[in-house]
Write a protein that holds these residues in place. Structure first.
Motif: not given
Length: 72
Positions: A1-9, A66-68
């Protein structure tokens, strides 16, 4: 799993600082998630994260935002 929160922000012109203020999470946890450094979270933390992002952006946030899943 990888966080995508930075991209979302980034795509919503928001910062980790703003997320920290909106979410009620600790500063350390918020920044670790935003930087992709948090390897695991409790459901309560994930719930606060989603609620904070929804409050911040005015948009519905799904876990897939948020997650990938990373596959080899």
């Amino acid at each position: 799993m990888r966080w995508k929160v930075k991209e979302f922000l980034d795509s919503n012109n928001k910062t980790a600082y703003a997320l920290w203020k909106a979410s009620g999470l600790s500063r350390t946890t918020t920044y670790a998630i935003a930087q992709g450094d948090m390897e695991g979270v409790q459901f309560d933390t994930l719930s606060k994260l989603v609620e904070g992002l929804e409050k911040l952006t005015g948009k519905r946030v799904e876990i897939g935002d948020l997650l990938e899943v990373v596959r080899p």
